[in-house]
Enzyme design. Structure first.
Site, PDB file in Angstrom:
ATOM      1  N   LYS A  22       0.855  -1.208   0.000  1.00  0.00           N
ATOM      2  CA  LYS A  22       0.000   0.000   0.000  1.00  0.00           C
ATOM      3  C   LYS A  22       0.885   1.251   0.000  1.00  0.00           C
ATOM      4  O   LYS A  22       0.654   2.185  -0.749  1.00  0.00           O
ATOM      5  CB  LYS A  22      -0.871  -0.011   1.242  1.00  0.00           C
ATOM      6  CG  LYS A  22      -1.398   1.352   1.657  1.00  0.00           C
ATOM      7  CD  LYS A  22      -2.243   1.312   2.899  1.00  0.00           C
ATOM      8  CE  LYS A  22      -1.501   1.552   4.166  1.00  0.00           C
ATOM      9  NZ  LYS A  22      -1.200   2.934   4.521  1.00  0.00           N
ATOM     10  N   ASN A  23       1.950   1.228   0.828  1.00  0.00           N
ATOM     11  CA  ASN A  23       2.755   2.448   0.985  1.00  0.00           C
ATOM     12  C   ASN A  23       3.740   2.670  -0.140  1.00  0.00           C
ATOM     13  O   ASN A  23       4.480   3.657  -0.129  1.00  0.00           O
ATOM     14  CB  ASN A  23       3.474   2.434   2.344  1.00  0.00           C
ATOM     15  CG  ASN A  23       2.473   2.641   3.474  1.00  0.00           C
ATOM     16  OD1 ASN A  23       1.318   2.981   3.225  1.00  0.00           O
ATOM     17  ND2 ASN A  23       2.894   2.406   4.697  1.00  0.00           N
ATOM     18  N   ARG A  93      -4.413  11.057   4.839  1.00  0.00           N
ATOM     19  CA  ARG A  93      -3.383  12.074   4.890  1.00  0.00           C
ATOM     20  C   ARG A  93      -2.321  11.866   3.818  1.00  0.00           C
ATOM     21  O   ARG A  93      -1.634  12.803   3.409  1.00  0.00           O
ATOM     22  CB  ARG A  93      -2.758  12.103   6.262  1.00  0.00           C
ATOM     23  CG  ARG A  93      -2.329  10.735   6.766  1.00  0.00           C
ATOM     24  CD  ARG A  93      -1.720  10.815   8.128  1.00  0.00           C
ATOM     25  NE  ARG A  93      -0.781  11.909   8.168  1.00  0.00           N
ATOM     26  CZ  ARG A  93      -1.096  13.131   8.570  1.00  0.00           C
ATOM     27  NH1 ARG A  93      -2.322  13.396   8.960  1.00  0.00           N
ATOM     28  NH2 ARG A  93      -0.215  14.063   8.569  1.00  0.00           N
ATOM     29  N   CYS A 117      -4.296  12.929  13.350  1.00  0.00           N
ATOM     30  CA  CYS A 117      -4.473  11.495  13.103  1.00  0.00           C
ATOM     31  C   CYS A 117      -4.342  10.829  14.471  1.00  0.00           C
ATOM     32  O   CYS A 117      -3.706  11.356  15.384  1.00  0.00           O
ATOM     33  CB  CYS A 117      -3.381  11.057  12.127  1.00  0.00           C
ATOM     34  SG  CYS A 117      -3.026   9.320  12.169  1.00  0.00           S
ATOM     35  N   ARG A 122       1.359  14.478  13.176  1.00  0.00           N
ATOM     36  CA  ARG A 122       1.759  14.169  11.796  1.00  0.00           C
ATOM     37  C   ARG A 122       1.644  15.393  10.876  1.00  0.00           C
ATOM     38  O   ARG A 122       0.932  15.395   9.897  1.00  0.00           O
ATOM     39  CB  ARG A 122       0.959  12.999  11.252  1.00  0.00           C
ATOM     40  CG  ARG A 122       1.171  11.742  12.070  1.00  0.00           C
ATOM     41  CD  ARG A 122       0.426  10.562  11.514  1.00  0.00           C
ATOM     42  NE  ARG A 122       1.068  10.077  10.281  1.00  0.00           N
ATOM     43  CZ  ARG A 122       0.551   9.097   9.535  1.00  0.00           C
ATOM     44  NH1 ARG A 122      -0.604   8.567   9.877  1.00  0.00           N
ATOM     45  NH2 ARG A 122       1.172   8.684   8.445  1.00  0.00           N
ATOM     46  N   ASP A 307       5.399   0.395  11.987  1.00  0.00           N
ATOM     47  CA  ASP A 307       4.141  -0.215  11.533  1.00  0.00           C
ATOM     48  C   ASP A 307       4.010  -1.667  11.968  1.00  0.00           C
ATOM     49  O   ASP A 307       2.965  -2.275  11.752  1.00  0.00           O
ATOM     50  CB  ASP A 307       4.019  -0.130  10.008  1.00  0.00           C
ATOM     51  CG  ASP A 307       3.814   1.294   9.545  1.00  0.00           C
ATOM     52  OD1 ASP A 307       3.925   1.548   8.338  1.00  0.00           O
ATOM     53  OD2 ASP A 307       3.563   2.161  10.395  1.00  0.00           O
ATOM     54  N   ILE A 329       9.016   6.811  16.655  1.00  0.00           N
ATOM     55  CA  ILE A 329       8.602   7.537  15.451  1.00  0.00           C
ATOM     56  C   ILE A 329       7.366   8.395  15.708  1.00  0.00           C
ATOM     57  O   ILE A 329       7.344   9.584  15.362  1.00  0.00           O
ATOM     58  CB  ILE A 329       8.325   6.550  14.288  1.00  0.00           C
ATOM     59  CG1 ILE A 329       9.548   5.679  14.006  1.00  0.00           C
ATOM     60  CG2 ILE A 329       7.869   7.315  13.049  1.00  0.00           C
ATOM     61  CD1 ILE A 329      10.766   6.428  13.472  1.00  0.00           C
ATOM     62  N   ARG A 399      -8.200  -0.435   5.384  1.00  0.00           N
ATOM     63  CA  ARG A 399      -7.432   0.613   4.716  1.00  0.00           C
ATOM     64  C   ARG A 399      -6.139   0.056   4.147  1.00  0.00           C
ATOM     65  O   ARG A 399      -5.609   0.573   3.179  1.00  0.00           O
ATOM     66  CB  ARG A 399      -7.075   1.743   5.698  1.00  0.00           C
ATOM     67  CG  ARG A 399      -8.255   2.473   6.248  1.00  0.00           C
ATOM     68  CD  ARG A 399      -7.833   3.663   7.040  1.00  0.00           C
ATOM     69  NE  ARG A 399      -6.976   4.550   6.235  1.00  0.00           N
ATOM     70  CZ  ARG A 399      -6.677   5.793   6.611  1.00  0.00           C
ATOM     71  NH1 ARG A 399      -7.100   6.248   7.756  1.00  0.00           N
ATOM     72  NH2 ARG A 399      -5.927   6.551   5.858  1.00  0.00           N
TER      73      ARG A 399
HETATM   74  C1  EPZ Z   1       4.755   6.811   6.318  1.00  0.00           C
HETATM   75  O1  EPZ Z   1       3.996   7.853   6.894  1.00  0.00           O
HETATM   76  C2  EPZ Z   1       3.811   5.622   6.226  1.00  0.00           C
HETATM   77  N1  EPZ Z   1       2.678   5.962   5.362  1.00  0.00           N
HETATM   78  C3  EPZ Z   1       3.319   5.248   7.622  1.00  0.00           C
HETATM   79  O2  EPZ Z   1       2.508   4.091   7.498  1.00  0.00           O
HETATM   80  C4  EPZ Z   1       4.531   4.913   8.487  1.00  0.00           C
HETATM   81  O3  EPZ Z   1       4.096   4.632   9.802  1.00  0.00           O
HETATM   82  C5  EPZ Z   1       5.491   6.112   8.509  1.00  0.00           C
HETATM   83  O4  EPZ Z   1       5.866   6.465   7.159  1.00  0.00           O
HETATM   84  C6  EPZ Z   1       6.760   5.818   9.291  1.00  0.00           C
HETATM   85  O5  EPZ Z   1       7.400   4.710   8.743  1.00  0.00           O
HETATM   86  C7  EPZ Z   1       2.860   5.982   4.017  1.00  0.00           C
HETATM   87  O6  EPZ Z   1       3.943   5.710   3.521  1.00  0.00           O
HETATM   88  C8  EPZ Z   1       1.666   6.336   3.191  1.00  0.00           C
HETATM   89  P1  EPZ Z   1       6.868  10.160   8.302  1.00  0.00           P
HETATM   90  P2  EPZ Z   1       4.590   9.355   6.901  1.00  0.00           P
HETATM   91  O7  EPZ Z   1       6.705  11.427   7.547  1.00  0.00           O
HETATM   92  O8  EPZ Z   1       5.419   9.584   5.716  1.00  0.00           O
HETATM   93  C9  EPZ Z   1       7.098  13.514  11.640  1.00  0.00           C
HETATM   94  C10 EPZ Z   1       0.625   2.764   7.850  1.00  0.00           C
HETATM   95  O9  EPZ Z   1       0.297   2.178   8.876  1.00  0.00           O
HETATM   96  N2  EPZ Z   1       6.925  14.468  10.533  1.00  0.00           N
HETATM   97  O10 EPZ Z   1       8.019   9.280   7.984  1.00  0.00           O
HETATM   98  O11 EPZ Z   1       3.439  10.263   7.183  1.00  0.00           O
HETATM   99  C11 EPZ Z   1       5.859  12.643  11.827  1.00  0.00           C
HETATM  100  O12 EPZ Z   1       4.923  13.301  12.653  1.00  0.00           O
HETATM  101  C12 EPZ Z   1       1.134   4.184   7.907  1.00  0.00           C
HETATM  102  O13 EPZ Z   1       0.642   2.252   6.698  1.00  0.00           O
HETATM  103  C13 EPZ Z   1       6.983  15.836  10.807  1.00  0.00           C
HETATM  104  O14 EPZ Z   1       7.161  16.245  11.958  1.00  0.00           O
HETATM  105  O15 EPZ Z   1       5.538   9.313   8.176  1.00  0.00           O
HETATM  106  C14 EPZ Z   1       6.431  11.405  12.471  1.00  0.00           C
HETATM  107  O16 EPZ Z   1       6.558  11.612  13.874  1.00  0.00           O
HETATM  108  C15 EPZ Z   1       0.923   4.766   9.285  1.00  0.00           C
HETATM  109  N3  EPZ Z   1       6.832  16.731   9.792  1.00  0.00           N
HETATM  110  C16 EPZ Z   1       7.825  11.281  11.852  1.00  0.00           C
HETATM  111  O17 EPZ Z   1       8.132  12.581  11.308  1.00  0.00           O
HETATM  112  C17 EPZ Z   1       6.648  16.315   8.478  1.00  0.00           C
HETATM  113  O18 EPZ Z   1       6.531  17.174   7.583  1.00  0.00           O
HETATM  114  C18 EPZ Z   1       7.909  10.256  10.706  1.00  0.00           C
HETATM  115  O19 EPZ Z   1       6.823  10.515   9.861  1.00  0.00           O
HETATM  116  C19 EPZ Z   1       6.593  14.924   8.221  1.00  0.00           C
HETATM  117  C20 EPZ Z   1       6.749  14.031   9.259  1.00  0.00           C
END
Ligand code: EPZ
Length: 420
Positions: A22-23, A93, A117, A122, A307, A329, A399
């Site tokens: 999915k991701n 998102r 979320c 996030r 995850d 994370i 999802r």
């Molecule tokens: C991706 O989300 C995945 N989703 C998530 O999977 C996964 O948990 C996550 O990466 C971490 O591996 C998709 O790929 C669609 P991040 P993403 O940006 O990109 C902070 C699932 O279950 N952050 O790597 O949104 C954020 O809050 C989902 O399939 C900022 O502060 O995660 C988090 O604490 C859930 N500012 C950390 O960084 C930003 O602009 C990592 O988030 C972006 C992120």
């Protein structure tokens, strides 16, 4: 809202086919916006988030052909409305993944800011700062982000303060059509980033270093259509691996990528689970022996995937000893804990750590899913609990897990969906 009824006391045995990730499918679908030529995508998982992304592309004016199985065809012609409305973004998102391609190709994007979320705030501040470093003007009004680059984006060094998966993917997709060279520093190294870079390269992009912390992109004038097969879903595979371990079963994960599961495999082996690579795309997972408590810390890839944290915690309720699960994370990814405690688990939360004491005999209960991976952890716990477990709000699971109840039933689970 649908719910699952799970009978406990089963042992998972047999082989399960892992779906496309999915991701990976989400950024790959967004990348179709970068060309007006037809795109053909194989192994797209038919899960809710993917349907949401396809609906978003159609809303913008792209043609999407999905017969429900087999390849998905996408053509994003030049008459596209580069807008992602609140009604869509609030349900997913990851819609923010259209920001980069829209600004990159159409020099403008109007995308609703994703709301909060369950697992954390996030924000997407890092995505927006990256686009600004590429020369885009970003305005935030009325809950929308308006990004414009009337003269096109300019290649630059984009350094991420913290590693972000979709942030890296967004900037990668923005940079491929920018003028000049872009260097992404502190980039995410997830396999899904590499899969996206592979697709963009097939479309004519010039990218080096995907999968490392530094990605170098030479901008090109335009991109052509391409055909691509999505990589296997390492989180689905990991979820079934833990299912085999927690039920003391014997399961073959067919069509997976073993090296994408390195961190989980290492922990399962330390815990006493037998994990064998039986083919380049197959892993066999055998439980049954004494299960030992082993600590984990979630980290960016190739560390232990956040995850898989909730699913692994369910397993540790059955292990001998104390396991400390640290979530580095997301700030609020322990919502499955109170639900597991209602199933008689012994877990105490201390800030970003959960202390799991085992082994505990789980008892079936009526529980509620709060997010995609928490729902998986509750189903796994239900497989091993005594009696019946009812998991509410399984739309979370829909999802990201394709045909989850039939795949589990195919391995011997007694699980049924009740439409309520
Ligand atoms: C991706 O989300 C995945 N989703 C998530 O999977 C996964 O948990 C996550 O990466 C971490 O591996 C998709 O790929 C669609 P991040 P993403 O940006 O990109 C902070 C699932 O279950 N952050 O790597 O949104 C954020 O809050 C989902 O399939 C900022 O502060 O995660 C988090 O604490 C859930 N500012 C950390 O960084 C930003 O602009 C990592 O988030 C972006 C992120």
């Amino acid at each position: 809202m649908d719910r699952f009824v799970v009978e406990g006391g089963v042992t998972l045995r047999g082989s399960v086919e892992i779906s496309g990730a999915k991701n990976s499918a989400l950024p790959v679908l967004a990348a179709c916006l970068l060309t007006e030529e037809p795109m053909t995508l194989h192994r797209i998982p038919r899960v809710k988030d993917i349907r949401t992304m396809m609906d978003l592309l159609v809303h913008m004016g792209a043609q999407v052909t999905d017969t429900g199985s087999g390849p998905v065809a996408v053509t994003a012609g030049s008459q596209l409305r580069p807008e992602a409305p609140y009604e869509v973004v609030k349900t997913m998102r990851a819609s923010s993944l259209v920001l980069g391609p829209l600004v990159g190709r159409f020099r403008r994007a109007l995308v609703s800011l994703p709301g909060g979320c369950a697992i954390g705030a996030r924000p997407i501040d890092l995505h927006m700062r990256g686009l600004e470093q590429l020369g885009a003007k970003i305005e935030q009004t009325h809950g929308y982000i308006e990004a414009t680059a009337p003269n096109g984006l300019q290649g630059a060094v984009v350094h991420f303060d913290r590693i972000t998966v979709t942030g890296t993917e967004d900037i990668l997709m923005a940079a491929v059509l920018a003028n000049g060279e872009t260097v992404i520093e502190n980039a995410a190294r997830e396999p899904e980033v590499v899969d996206l870079a592979d697709l963009l390269t097939k479309m004519g992009a010039r990218i080096e270093g995907a999968g490392t912390s530094t990605i170098r992109i030479q901008g090109v004038k335009g991109l052509r259509g391409a055909e691509h097969t999505i990589i296997a879903d390492r989180i689905e595979a990991g979820t079934f691996a833990i299912g085999a371990a927690i039920t003391r079963g014997d399961v073959e994960l067919a069509g997976c990528v073993p090296e994408h599961l390195g961190a989980l495999t290492a922990k399962l082996r330390q815990a006493g689970v037998i994990v064998t690579e039986t083919a380049p795309d197959k892993l066999r997972v055998q439980g049954g022996g004494p299960l030992r408590s082993v600590d984990i810390v979630t980290e960016e890839h190739p560390g232990f995937a956040t995850d898989l944290q909730a699913q692994y915690m369910s397993l540790m309720t059955q292990a001998e000893g104390i396991a400390i699960v640290s979530e580095r994370i997301f700030e609020n990814r322990f919502m499955h804990v109170p639900e597991l405690v209602r199933m008689s688990a012994s877990i105490r939360i201390d800030g970003r750590q959960a202390i799991v004491a085992g082994p505990r005999k789980l008892t079936g209960a009526h529980v509620m899913a709060s997010d995609l991976r928490a729902s998986a952890s509750l189903v796994l716990a239900g497989l091993v609990a005594e009696g019946e477990t009812i998991v509410d709000r399984v739309y979370h699971m829909d999802r990201g897990y394709e045909r989850i109840e039939s795949k589990l039933a195919g391995l011997g689970a007694r699980i049924r969906r009740e439409r309520s």
